[in-house]
Design a protein around this motif. Structure first.
Motif, PDB file in Angstrom:
ATOM      1  N   VAL A  32      25.894   9.237  51.921  1.00 21.19           N
ATOM      2  CA  VAL A  32      26.939   9.976  51.207  1.00 21.19           C
ATOM      3  C   VAL A  32      28.049  10.376  52.170  1.00 21.19           C
ATOM      4  CG1 VAL A  32      27.451  12.085  49.911  1.00 21.19           C
ATOM      5  CG2 VAL A  32      25.376  10.793  49.408  1.00 21.19           C
ATOM      6  N   LEU A  33      27.675  10.865  53.349  1.00 25.00           N
ATOM      7  CA  LEU A  33      28.685  11.250  54.332  1.00 25.00           C
ATOM      8  C   LEU A  33      29.537  10.057  54.759  1.00 25.00           C
ATOM      9  CD1 LEU A  33      30.037  13.188  56.307  1.00 25.00           C
ATOM     10  CD2 LEU A  33      28.156  12.754  57.912  1.00 25.00           C
ATOM     11  N   ALA A  34      28.892   8.933  55.051  1.00 28.89           N
ATOM     12  CA  ALA A  34      29.648   7.750  55.468  1.00 28.89           C
ATOM     13  C   ALA A  34      30.642   7.336  54.387  1.00 28.89           C
ATOM     14  CB  ALA A  34      28.687   6.603  55.778  1.00 28.89           C
ATOM     15  N   GLY A  35      30.209   7.390  53.136  1.00 31.08           N
ATOM     16  CA  GLY A  35      31.103   7.053  52.037  1.00 31.08           C
ATOM     17  C   GLY A  35      32.261   8.024  51.913  1.00 31.08           C
ATOM     18  N   MET A  36      31.980   9.319  52.091  1.00 32.20           N
ATOM     19  CA  MET A  36      33.050  10.313  52.030  1.00 32.20           C
ATOM     20  C   MET A  36      34.092  10.079  53.122  1.00 32.20           C
ATOM     21  SD  MET A  36      30.872  13.790  51.237  1.00 32.20           S
ATOM     22  CE  MET A  36      32.317  14.855  51.019  1.00 32.20           C
ATOM     23  N   ILE A  37      33.614   9.833  54.341  1.00 31.08           N
ATOM     24  CA  ILE A  37      34.552   9.583  55.437  1.00 31.08           C
ATOM     25  C   ILE A  37      35.411   8.363  55.123  1.00 31.08           C
ATOM     26  CG2 ILE A  37      34.754   8.952  57.869  1.00 31.08           C
ATOM     27  CD1 ILE A  37      32.158  10.525  58.368  1.00 31.08           C
ATOM     28  N   ALA A  38      34.790   7.296  54.642  1.00 34.71           N
ATOM     29  CA  ALA A  38      35.541   6.095  54.301  1.00 34.71           C
ATOM     30  C   ALA A  38      36.576   6.380  53.211  1.00 34.71           C
ATOM     31  CB  ALA A  38      34.587   4.992  53.859  1.00 34.71           C
ATOM     32  N   GLY A  39      36.163   7.154  52.207  1.00 34.98           N
ATOM     33  CA  GLY A  39      37.079   7.466  51.110  1.00 34.98           C
ATOM     34  C   GLY A  39      38.287   8.252  51.554  1.00 34.98           C
ATOM     35  N   PHE A  40      38.077   9.237  52.418  1.00 30.56           N
ATOM     36  CA  PHE A  40      39.201  10.053  52.868  1.00 30.56           C
ATOM     37  C   PHE A  40      40.049   9.326  53.908  1.00 30.56           C
ATOM     38  CE2 PHE A  40      36.652  13.571  51.074  1.00 30.56           C
ATOM     39  CZ  PHE A  40      37.633  14.125  50.267  1.00 30.56           C
ATOM     40  N   VAL A  41      39.432   8.523  54.773  1.00 26.15           N
ATOM     41  CA  VAL A  41      40.218   7.734  55.724  1.00 26.15           C
ATOM     42  C   VAL A  41      41.071   6.710  54.983  1.00 26.15           C
ATOM     43  CG1 VAL A  41      40.099   6.016  57.586  1.00 26.15           C
ATOM     44  CG2 VAL A  41      38.675   8.074  57.687  1.00 26.15           C
ATOM     45  N   ALA A  42      40.545   6.130  53.906  1.00 27.44           N
ATOM     46  CA  ALA A  42      41.322   5.162  53.125  1.00 27.44           C
ATOM     47  C   ALA A  42      42.592   5.791  52.568  1.00 27.44           C
ATOM     48  CB  ALA A  42      40.465   4.608  51.982  1.00 27.44           C
ATOM     49  N   ARG A  43      42.538   7.058  52.270  1.00 31.09           N
ATOM     50  CA  ARG A  43      43.705   7.750  51.717  1.00 31.09           C
ATOM     51  C   ARG A  43      44.727   8.073  52.810  1.00 31.09           C
ATOM     52  NH1 ARG A  43      41.539  12.368  47.688  1.00 31.09           N
ATOM     53  NH2 ARG A  43      43.740  12.323  47.065  1.00 31.09           N
ATOM     54  N   GLU A  44      44.271   8.203  54.064  1.00 26.99           N
ATOM     55  CA  GLU A  44      45.174   8.482  55.185  1.00 26.99           C
ATOM     56  C   GLU A  44      44.739   7.652  56.404  1.00 26.99           C
ATOM     57  OE1 GLU A  44      45.624  12.608  56.033  1.00 26.99           O
ATOM     58  OE2 GLU A  44      45.991  13.174  53.971  1.00 26.99           O
ATOM     59  N   PRO A  45      44.839   6.327  56.315  1.00 27.21           N
ATOM     60  CA  PRO A  45      44.301   5.462  57.377  1.00 27.21           C
ATOM     61  C   PRO A  45      45.059   5.540  58.705  1.00 27.21           C
ATOM     62  CG  PRO A  45      45.509   4.165  55.762  1.00 27.21           C
ATOM     63  CD  PRO A  45      45.399   5.554  55.204  1.00 27.21           C
ATOM     64  N   GLN A  46      46.230   6.170  58.697  1.00 32.17           N
ATOM     65  CA  GLN A  46      47.005   6.273  59.930  1.00 32.17           C
ATOM     66  C   GLN A  46      46.399   7.255  60.920  1.00 32.17           C
ATOM     67  OE1 GLN A  46      47.948   7.207  56.933  1.00 32.17           O
ATOM     68  NE2 GLN A  46      48.760   9.302  56.999  1.00 32.17           N
ATOM     69  N   SER A  47      45.485   8.130  60.466  1.00 31.18           N
ATOM     70  CA  SER A  47      44.855   9.107  61.352  1.00 31.18           C
ATOM     71  C   SER A  47      43.411   9.293  60.921  1.00 31.18           C
ATOM     72  CB  SER A  47      45.600  10.447  61.290  1.00 31.18           C
ATOM     73  OG  SER A  47      44.906  11.448  61.998  1.00 31.18           O
ATOM     74  N   VAL A  48      42.472   8.688  61.655  1.00 30.16           N
ATOM     75  CA  VAL A  48      41.080   8.747  61.209  1.00 30.16           C
ATOM     76  C   VAL A  48      40.429  10.091  61.518  1.00 30.16           C
ATOM     77  CG1 VAL A  48      40.785   6.259  61.447  1.00 30.16           C
ATOM     78  CG2 VAL A  48      40.137   7.749  63.348  1.00 30.16           C
ATOM     79  N   LEU A  49      40.923  10.845  62.511  1.00 28.51           N
ATOM     80  CA  LEU A  49      40.240  12.078  62.913  1.00 28.51           C
ATOM     81  C   LEU A  49      40.317  13.152  61.838  1.00 28.51           C
ATOM     82  CD1 LEU A  49      38.710  13.767  64.983  1.00 28.51           C
ATOM     83  CD2 LEU A  49      40.913  14.407  65.998  1.00 28.51           C
ATOM     84  N   ASN A  50      41.506  13.463  61.353  1.00 26.88           N
ATOM     85  CA  ASN A  50      41.632  14.549  60.374  1.00 26.88           C
ATOM     86  C   ASN A  50      40.871  14.277  59.081  1.00 26.88           C
ATOM     87  OD1 ASN A  50      43.120  16.124  62.100  1.00 26.88           O
ATOM     88  ND2 ASN A  50      45.099  15.634  61.201  1.00 26.88           N
ATOM     89  N   PRO A  51      40.968  13.065  58.495  1.00 24.97           N
ATOM     90  CA  PRO A  51      40.148  12.803  57.302  1.00 24.97           C
ATOM     91  C   PRO A  51      38.650  12.897  57.577  1.00 24.97           C
ATOM     92  CG  PRO A  51      41.883  11.160  57.506  1.00 24.97           C
ATOM     93  CD  PRO A  51      41.884  11.952  58.776  1.00 24.97           C
ATOM     94  N   THR A  52      38.248  12.533  58.794  1.00 28.23           N
ATOM     95  CA  THR A  52      36.830  12.633  59.149  1.00 28.23           C
ATOM     96  C   THR A  52      36.390  14.091  59.216  1.00 28.23           C
ATOM     97  OG1 THR A  52      36.878  10.549  60.367  1.00 28.23           O
ATOM     98  CG2 THR A  52      35.112  12.097  60.916  1.00 28.23           C
TER      99      THR A  52
END
Length: 523
Positions: free
Chosen positions: A461-481
């Protein structure tokens, strides 16, 4: 964010307050004592007629205990002091507090340890026991007297049902590593606190080793001046998370909200592919496509109609292939690749993951099977073309580092930072608590989550959440993570209120996403 300090940093902060700011040690002790009193006030209110027993060491931690005793006496509580040092052995500042207290309490309230006569304990109607024996600066094994006092305190609290407050840190716990150096037989000797009121800032040891099981609820006592220097390690607060919430335009299409390509699932492990995909989609991204071995595709496709699927060549339910070309248009449209949930630790899965890690030009969230491939050859990370987030639990992290798991747990923050820096990745080291380390030697600790989340599938579930939020802001992976990790733990806390920690399962987290995200400012 709130700083998380090492012993050396805590000492430097105290010296700053005294030498640079000019605060008197007596003022610091007064602030510490008032904060400690605030932290147990609800216990005292619930049982106002009961008494408090304070174990005081010879250093400044003991001085905090003497000052607390004076404040408790002022509010009408009955207080008894157990002294592990003679008056002549007290530090200068502790001796000052002791001298004041002796003018307020009679000699019958002071008891030397070891007890020559412990009969007085039977006459105490104890509500709270306070550990003010040793502070953050203590290290190494406890001396016999202190070790015995720790055992006495724990046994007494258990026998009578009293709560234990640790002032600054539970005696016996290392403030840097969370280790307990003193062991008798197979039993670690450490105060088992219900609450810890620590001075100035959290300590790194609270989040490593044995600490989460012995500190109880931790609160920070302000000493009068904020820490003005930027810390390398910080505890996240909800006020830090809400500004990271992604926005959604009224005119947005599903492609504007981000597309996740998930390479996941194998025979017997399609649940991981399904849960991670659902978590990604319900985290607000626009589209999720699961690439899964052909033999497993019908299972994934039937699980949730909103999830798209494509088939990978497979051998015995595991992916095979020599290039990313087979992913076709799904790869072209993707904003992020989620790699690994439900992929086995096998030669074929490792080979496939190494190929993706080496060739993909999109941000990658590497979990489970992908981490096994990395552990098999960490140099693959040097060949990456794209930002990468790794989501290991302690076992996976220790494999990637090639160290013993106990060694990792004692230095989990340090190792996470070092790995993130060395390989220029974001590391999400799952556990109690989860630590997020960035390539610029920073670490962030999430206060959310609970022991009920130690169950199959919550990592997917966590991995999916990180992927979902990074997809929305792929220019910065740290903050969505960071946002995803905090939200994941919060979802576990929300779900546990209804389901209990005992009965919590991974899909319960997904079920409470709407309530969780509302708390974080998402609509």
């Amino acid at each position: 964010m709130r700083a998380v300090l090492t012993k050396a940093e805590s000492k430097a902060y105290d010296e700053f307050l005294i030498k640079k700011i000019g605060m008197l040690p007596a003022v610091l002790m007064e602030n510490a004592a008032r904060g400690a009193l605030d932290s147990i006030n609800d216990w005292l209110v619930a049982a106002p007629a009961k008494s408090v027993l304070i174990f005081c060491g010879g250093g400044n931690n003991g001085g905090d205990g003497f000052a607390l005793a004076r404040l408790l006496t002022e509010r009408g509580s009955d207080v008894d002091i157990v002294m592990l040092a003679t008056p002549a052995q007290l530090s200068k500042d502790a001796a000052q507090q002791y001298g004041i207290l002796r003018k307020i309490l009679g000699p019958e309230s002071f008891h030397k340890y070891p007890f020559s006569d412990s009969h007085f304990l039977s006459h105490l109607d104890l509500c709270v026991i306070v550990d003010a024996m040793l502070g953050t600066g203590a290290s190494g094994k406890l001396r016999d007297k202190y070790a015995d006092a720790v055992v006495t305190m724990n046994q007494l609290a258990q026998a009578i049902g009293a709560n234990i407050l640790a002032v600054d840190i539970p005696t016996g716990l290392d403030a840097d590593t969370g280790d307990v150096p003193t062991v008798r037989g197979q039993k670690p000797i450490v105060v088992l606190a219900d609450r810890t009121a620590t001075m100035g800032a959290f300590k790194q040891g609270f989040f490593q080793g044995f600490a989460p099981d012995v500190t109880g609820d931790v609160s920070v006592i302000g000493l009068g001046v904020a820490i003005d220097s930027e810390s390398a390690v910080n505890m996240l607060d909800i006020s830090d998370i809400r500004p990271l919430a992604p926005s959604r335009f009224k005119t947005a299409s599903k492609y504007d909200e981000g597309v996740v390509l998930s390479i996941a699932g194998s025979i017997g492990m399609t649940g991981a592919a399904i849960m991670s995909a659902e978590a990604a989609l319900k985290s607000g991204c626009g589209l999720v496509t699961v690439a899964t071995p052909e033999s497993q595709r019908p299972i994934v496709a039937a699980a949730m109609p909103e999830i798209m699927t494509i088939a990978l060549e497979d051998s015995d339910g595991e992916p095979i292939g020599k290039s990313l070309a087979s992913l076709g248009r799904s790869l072209e449209r993707a904003d992020v690749i989620l790699l690994g949930p439900g992929l086995r630790d096998s030669d074929s899965a490792k080979a496939y993951c190494k190929m993706v890690l080496g060739d993909a030009e999109l941000p990658i969230i590497a979990d489970a099977g992908a981490l096994a491939a990395i552990a098999d050859d960490v140099t693959i990370l040097k060949k990456r073309k794209a930002p990468t987030v790794l989501t290991p639990h302690a076992g996976e992290m220790s494999r990637m580092l090639g160290i013993d798991r106990d060694e990792l747990e004692a230095h989990r923050i340090e190792y996470a930072i070092a790995f993130a820096k060395a390989f220029k990745v974001v590391v999400v080291l799952k556990g109690a608590p989860t630590v997020i380390a960035s390539p610029d030697s920073k670490a962030f600790i999430s206060p959310t989550g609970n022991a009920g989340m130690a169950t199959a599938g919550t990592g997917d579930v966590l991995a999916g959440m990180i992927a979902g939020f990074v997809a929305r802001e792929p220019q910065s992976v740290l903050n969505p993570t960071i946002f995803a990790v905090y939200a994941h733990g919060l979802a576990g806390d929300v779900a546990a209120k209804e389901k209990t920690q005992n009965s919590l399962v991974a899909t319960d987290l997904i079920a409470v996403f709407p309530e969780t995200f509302k708390q974080l400012g998402l609509q």
